[in-house]
Scaffold this active site. Structure first.
Site, PDB file in Angstrom:
ATOM      1  N   GLU A  83       3.318   0.337  -5.527  1.00  0.00           N
ATOM      2  CA  GLU A  83       2.417  -0.800  -5.744  1.00  0.00           C
ATOM      3  C   GLU A  83       1.512  -0.503  -6.941  1.00  0.00           C
ATOM      4  OE1 GLU A  83       0.579  -1.920  -2.007  1.00  0.00           O
ATOM      5  OE2 GLU A  83      -0.742  -3.358  -3.004  1.00  0.00           O
TER       6      GLU A  83
ATOM      7  N   LYS B 267      -5.495   0.143   5.590  1.00  0.00           N
ATOM      8  CA  LYS B 267      -4.226   0.253   4.846  1.00  0.00           C
ATOM      9  C   LYS B 267      -4.531   0.351   3.350  1.00  0.00           C
ATOM     10  CE  LYS B 267      -0.361  -1.458   2.695  1.00  0.00           C
ATOM     11  NZ  LYS B 267      -0.199  -1.964   1.321  1.00  0.00           N
TER      12      LYS B 267
ATOM     13  N   ASP C  94       2.294  15.817   3.016  1.00  0.00           N
ATOM     14  CA  ASP C  94       2.923  15.046   4.096  1.00  0.00           C
ATOM     15  C   ASP C  94       2.160  13.741   4.321  1.00  0.00           C
ATOM     16  OD1 ASP C  94       3.789  14.083   6.556  1.00  0.00           O
ATOM     17  OD2 ASP C  94       3.937  16.056   7.486  1.00  0.00           O
TER      18      ASP C  94
ATOM     19  N   HIS D  26      -2.635  -8.521  -8.823  1.00  0.00           N
ATOM     20  CA  HIS D  26      -1.410  -8.036  -8.211  1.00  0.00           C
ATOM     21  C   HIS D  26      -0.190  -8.621  -8.910  1.00  0.00           C
ATOM     22  CE1 HIS D  26       0.928  -6.834  -4.636  1.00  0.00           C
ATOM     23  NE2 HIS D  26      -0.109  -6.078  -4.386  1.00  0.00           N
TER      24      HIS D  26
HETATM   25  C1  MEV Z   1      -2.778  -4.379  -0.159  1.00  0.00           C
HETATM   26  O1  MEV Z   1      -1.795  -3.392  -0.359  1.00  0.00           O
HETATM   27  C2  MEV Z   1      -4.063  -3.782   0.331  1.00  0.00           C
HETATM   28  C3  MEV Z   1      -5.149  -4.793   0.693  1.00  0.00           C
HETATM   29  O2  MEV Z   1      -4.637  -5.723   1.626  1.00  0.00           O
HETATM   30  C4  MEV Z   1      -6.299  -4.004   1.274  1.00  0.00           C
HETATM   31  C5  MEV Z   1      -7.374  -4.864   1.898  1.00  0.00           C
HETATM   32  O3  MEV Z   1      -7.079  -5.995   2.341  1.00  0.00           O
HETATM   33  O4  MEV Z   1      -8.519  -4.381   1.944  1.00  0.00           O
HETATM   34  C6  MEV Z   1      -5.600  -5.577  -0.510  1.00  0.00           C
END
Ligand code: MEV
Length: 357
Positions: free
Chosen positions: A16, A194, A210, A308
């Site tokens: 990404e 995430k 890891d 993005h």
């Molecule tokens: C995308 O890979 C990660 C996000 O969704 C993190 C978030 O929402 O804080 C943009």
């Protein structure tokens, strides 16, 4: 990024591309306040032994506690090199676990693993110790394995972003509200965390560590209060600036595993210019915080898709069949048009080819 006063170039490996751009932006925006400040605890990993067929759990527990000195020797004999380097057995915890079906006695050995992630050292120790515990307590050692909830090996990072630098009070307050949303709602917390792991896993992978161990530890740590929450925390300082901090388990190593043998991991460690696993843990944590800042800021302002998709545009153009010579031009036109779609890329490509015929 600046980490503890030093300028660091941080290698990241991720599919990404916007993650790398996001970390760069966040790091740039806090250079004027000194960048990231970090902390790590001692590198203590936990090895677990599950004793079953327990007749009297309290007696079993006591026998084990009475023998700590012998347990220490057994563990340390497994890895004399680690002991020579200043690591080795640091203590133990013994608990009685009622799993609803039977009583188990769970033994935790605590091991300082120095510059190693430590899975091999700890797993060897719990395997060596198990038959001895079985003999002493007349039980059976069912499971003998490291725990990835490395909550005695924590890293922290903090940074301050000047409110004017990030677009003013409205943006700052929206980011704080985004944090509070994540901290109180597990659906949002999963995505928020995430995002943090987008940065962290990329450094972990680039250095041959890891990724699954770090991910498992992070998410389990996010549940430590009994509810899944934000790994980061955000507030305003006395001057009205935005402050963020991040704390999570960080079981990383510089020796052992792929880190020592994989040429790319070695190269990346050279780029990082670090000497200890402790430093790697600190920098990785800072990257996680930077990523979290960037994601929250994008989400409360332009939304995530703009940046993005611009970065993704090149992939779309390649998928549309552009050759190496055509990719840059088509990508530029695609971004200008604002519709980052494969059908639009195909149209631009076709018209470009027509005009050059
Ligand atoms: C995308 O890979 C990660 C996000 O969704 C993190 C978030 O929402 O804080 C943009």
């Amino acid at each position: 990024m600046i980490v503890d006063g030093k300028d660091k170039l941080v290698p990241m490996a991720t599919e990404e591309s916007s993650v790398v751009a996001a970390v760069c932006n966040a790091a740039k925006q806090c250079r004027n306040t000194g960048g990231f400040y970090t902390y790590t605890s001692e590198p203590i990993m936990i090895g677990q032994i599950q004793l079953i067929n327990v007749l009297n759990p309290m007696i079993t527990k006591q026998i084990i506690l009475e023998n700590e000195e012998d347990i220490k020797s057994i563990c340390n004999e497994v890895d004399p090199l680690l002991v020579k380097l200043g690591g080795g057995f640091r203590g133990m915890e013994v608990k009685v676990l009622d799993n609803g079906y039977e009583y188990n006695v769970i033994v935790h050995i605590l091991v300082n693993t120095r510059d190693a992630m430590g899975a091999n050292a700890v797993n060897s120790m719990v395997e060596a110790l198990s038959p001895v515990l079985e003999k002493w307590t007349d039980t059976k050692a069912n499971m003998r394995i490291l725990s990835n909830l490395a909550d005695k090996r924590l890293s922290m990072a903090r940074a301050t972003w000047n409110t004017d630098e990030i677009g003013g009070e409205e943006v700052r307050d929206a980011m704080l509200s985004a944090f509070r949303f994540a901290d109180s709602d597990p659906y949002r917390a999963a995505t928020h965390n995430k995002g943090i792991m987008n940065g962290i896993s990329a450094v972990i992978l680039a250095t041959g560590n890891d990724t699954r161990a770090i991910e498992a530890g992070a998410h389990a740590y996010a549940c430590r209060t009994g509810r899944y929450r934000s790994l980061s925390s955000w507030s305003v300082d006395k001057d009205g600036n935005l402050c963020g901090s991040l704390e999570l388990p960080m079981a990383v190593g510089l020796i052992g595993g792929a880190t020592k043998v994989h040429p790319t991991a070695q190269q990346n460690l050279e780029i990082l210019n670090i000497e200890s696993a402790d430093e790697l843990a600190r920098i990785t944590c800072a990257v996680g915080l930077a990523q979290n800042f960037a994601a929250m800021k994008a989400l409360v302002t332009t939304g995530i898709q703009k940046g993005h998709m611009s970065l993704h545009a090149k992939n779309i153009v390649a998928m549309a069949g552009a050759t190496t010579d055509e990719i840059d031009k088509v990508t530029e036109l695609l971004i200008q048009g604002g519709k980052i779609r494969i059908d639009v890329a195909e149209e631009i490509l076709a018209s470009l080819r027509n005009t050059s015929m």
